[in-house]
Design a protein around this motif. Sequence first.
Motif: not given
Length: 338
Positions: A105-106, A308-315, A317-319
């Motif tokens: 996902p990242i 920006m932090g990618i993990e945070r955005i992925a969190m 986006k995907y819940g």
Amino acid sequence: MINKIQELIKEVEKFSAKSIDEIENFRIKFLSKKNGIVTELFNEFKNIPADEKKEFGRVLNILKSNIQDKIEFLKLNTEEDNQKSKIQLDLSLPGDSVNLGSRHPISIVRNEIIEIFTRLGFTISEGPEIEDDYHVFSALNFPEEHPARDMQDTFFIEQNPDVLLRTHTSSVQVRVMDNEKPPIRTISPGRVFRNEAISARAHCIFHQIEGLYIDKNVSFADLKQTLLYFAKELFGEKTQIRLRPSYFPFTEPSAEMDISCSLCGGKGCNVCKYTGWLEILGCGMVDPNVLESNNIDSKVYTGFAFGMGIERIAMLKYGVKDLRMYFENDIRFLQQFQ
Ligand code: DAH
């Protein structure tokens, strides 16, 4: 007696069999508990003169283990032959399915972000993960001993505190400014490291994307519009942004950007803590000190930067509720992202 055993060893060596029956007879002949040759030879042991006992035992054991090996070997071969003749190809059977891997996902989110910015003409640049103080702090206007350095819990190398793991991808800004002349429009994705206790919301390794745009007449309005476009592309057309004043040593003025909560549409839910907004990045106008220390004339050029932090955005986006899941590589988790 010993000669006799040696003869038997030779006999065993030569023996071959085509059927399970033949092998079974061979086994009975030698190993049968009642009157197998080997059993009887072991019974002889007590009659052997003391000085020959050792050699007799040694040779007899060789005979026994050779027989056992032979039986194993012959059994395997005849079983294989039997099976081969049984297998009949049915060409109408469906093939075995191949399990395809999927992207992490990242990586998916990183690639999406990269795509959005490359559409706006941003290039991609990378820098080293093992950095020095100059690129991570000094050249970004972090004064020596300044408390701002504490904002980022740095991993230093014990022997040489000048060598460290980068705490943010802002260090790549410095390398780009070192190597290129404005206009500069680039993003830098990469891994960063911070000495944080691992929890659902923090990890010592994570990923960031840094952005840098330097040219004549770059304004805060350009920054805002670029980030609005980015937010709408990534989170959907209805997404709104807001910028809140903040502080980073390398930007002046600095801001943090929130997007309207993509889950409740801004109405308020437990993800956005009933505020309707989610923080996703830091940004600002590149501090003139940073431009000057990287040999860019701050009277001619201005620029904006964001990170920006990618993990945070992925969190978001995907819940995903627990950051640690990204690092566990549990296939049941990873399979859900295509
Ligand atoms: N480097 C900052 C961090 O890791 C993020 C950041 C904030 C980057 C503002 C920027 C910026 O380029 O302008 O927290």
